[in-house]
Design an enzyme around this catalytic site. Sequence first.
Site, PDB file in Angstrom:
ATOM      1  CD  GLU A 101     -13.080  -2.506 -13.617  1.00 43.65           C
ATOM      2  OE1 GLU A 101     -13.130  -1.868 -12.550  1.00 43.65           O
ATOM      3  OE2 GLU A 101     -12.016  -2.756 -14.201  1.00 43.65           O
TER       4      GLU A 101
ATOM      5  NE  ARG B 117       2.355  22.595 -27.675  1.00 43.87           N
ATOM      6  CZ  ARG B 117       2.877  23.163 -28.751  1.00 43.87           C
ATOM      7  NH1 ARG B 117       2.083  23.805 -29.596  1.00 43.87           N
ATOM      8  NH2 ARG B 117       4.163  23.090 -29.002  1.00 43.87           N
TER       9      ARG B 117
ATOM     10  CG  ASN C  16      -5.598   1.591  -9.773  1.00 42.89           C
ATOM     11  OD1 ASN C  16      -5.743   1.258 -10.934  1.00 42.89           O
ATOM     12  ND2 ASN C  16      -5.315   2.825  -9.418  1.00 42.89           N
TER      13      ASN C  16
ATOM     14  NE  ARG D 138      -9.404   8.438 -11.527  1.00 38.38           N
ATOM     15  CZ  ARG D 138      -9.659   9.094 -12.645  1.00 38.38           C
ATOM     16  NH1 ARG D 138      -9.488  10.413 -12.687  1.00 38.38           N
ATOM     17  NH2 ARG D 138     -10.083   8.461 -13.715  1.00 38.38           N
TER      18      ARG D 138
ATOM     19  CG  HIS E  90      -7.256  -2.412 -11.556  1.00 38.82           C
ATOM     20  ND1 HIS E  90      -8.381  -2.713 -10.821  1.00 38.82           N
ATOM     21  CD2 HIS E  90      -7.696  -1.943 -12.749  1.00 38.82           C
ATOM     22  CE1 HIS E  90      -9.455  -2.421 -11.547  1.00 38.82           C
ATOM     23  NE2 HIS E  90      -9.065  -1.963 -12.714  1.00 38.82           N
TER      24      HIS E  90
ATOM     25  CE  LYS F  16     -13.267   6.046 -12.569  1.00 34.67           C
ATOM     26  NZ  LYS F  16     -13.321   5.335 -13.857  1.00 34.67           N
TER      27      LYS F  16
ATOM     28  CG  HIS G 281      -2.571  -3.300 -14.417  1.00 37.74           C
ATOM     29  ND1 HIS G 281      -2.410  -2.018 -13.938  1.00 37.74           N
ATOM     30  CD2 HIS G 281      -3.832  -3.352 -14.935  1.00 37.74           C
ATOM     31  CE1 HIS G 281      -3.515  -1.324 -14.160  1.00 37.74           C
ATOM     32  NE2 HIS G 281      -4.384  -2.113 -14.767  1.00 37.74           N
TER      33      HIS G 281
ATOM     34  CE  LYS H 240      -6.355   5.875 -14.136  1.00 36.38           C
ATOM     35  NZ  LYS H 240      -6.325   4.918 -13.004  1.00 36.38           N
TER      36      LYS H 240
ATOM     37  CD  GLU I  18      -4.616   6.276 -10.056  1.00 38.28           C
ATOM     38  OE1 GLU I  18      -3.691   5.473  -9.974  1.00 38.28           O
ATOM     39  OE2 GLU I  18      -5.494   6.232 -10.932  1.00 38.28           O
TER      40      GLU I  18
ATOM     41  CG  HIS J 274      -9.201  -4.344 -17.639  1.00 33.48           C
ATOM     42  ND1 HIS J 274      -7.948  -4.345 -17.055  1.00 33.48           N
ATOM     43  CD2 HIS J 274      -9.938  -3.445 -16.926  1.00 33.48           C
ATOM     44  CE1 HIS J 274      -7.925  -3.476 -16.046  1.00 33.48           C
ATOM     45  NE2 HIS J 274      -9.116  -2.930 -15.958  1.00 33.48           N
TER      46      HIS J 274
END
Length: 353
Positions: free
Chosen positions: A176, A112, A232, A228, A235, A214, A239, A134, A224, A252
């Site tokens: 990035e 957990r 993206n 935030r 992205h 960041k 993606h 993330k 997000e 990426h």
Amino acid sequence: MNVSIRLPQPPSRDYDIIIDSLPPIQIEGKALVVTNPKVSGLHLKTLLQKIEAKELYIVTIPDGEGYKTMETIEFILDRAFDHRLDRKSTFVAFGGGVIGDMTGFAASIFQRGIDFIQIPTTLLSQVDASVGGKTGINNRYGKNLVGAFHQPRAVYIDTAWLETLPEREFAAGVAEIIKMAVMFDADFFSWLENHDLHDDANLKEAIRRSVELKAWVVNQDETEKGIRAVLNYGHTFAHVIENFSGYGRYLHGEAVAIGMVMANELALKLGLFSREEADRVKALLKRYDLPVDYEIEDVEKFYDHFFLDKKSHDNRITFIVPQKIGEWKMIQNPDREMVLDVLKAFQKGDKRA
């Protein structure tokens, strides 16, 4: 009848991002270092000279987006159980963004949730993936659709790891950096236009500013729900490109570079961005030999895949686009035909893009 639970505030999850030579790292309990064969062969000996733990174990997994799966997570967890790690143990991510995402996700669900440390070895992971908590994996529906927000205990960024980084991987990280500048800092973008990141002093400054931006974003919106999502930029398109290419053709950062060009074209259609600014972004990407072209096989299928993006909800697509360099805008559910027209410029056989 109501029964309420009033929980105390959780302990602070603040942490430091150290941009310097890797210092000695003291881990009180057991530690499991997760890495890949390439990084292990090049740098593991150096890392082990810096880490001291009650017991230290190494698990090596294949690298690449194609291995970012639940099967790999189960392999990591099995090794942790084999070595009887417990809730006071620590996972150490030693590699690029794929290693960091999977190690963080494994740490978030092992008993957990336990601590983990990020030691990123690629430029992309140093400026983006290692910061902000993330974590996740891919599945057949898309990228990072299974995961958790789980902050590391610390992030150690040492540019010495980059000395063995292939040029293509280096450029993927630059994408990035450019993303951060286009969204949040026009002065930084101009600085990037006038400084070569192959120079170590310039590179360290670019890493520092990217991480600073960041951190500023994550401090405002960890999970997000708002700003935030701006990270993206590019992205939403990237993606889909990665998914359609089987997570193998593009790195990426390369897919993000193409995605930024596509997002800029949408911003042009919306009247938010100028052709001059779009050309400046494209020129900076091309300076580092990043791809800016892509051939879409099926425009309708590409468009439909947007609905699997994490920012989309209630059958409404969200795009992040530049308003001008240094400023962003979140566009929800733009006209379908307008988006299709942007995609058609990248359709196989079309030479408009």
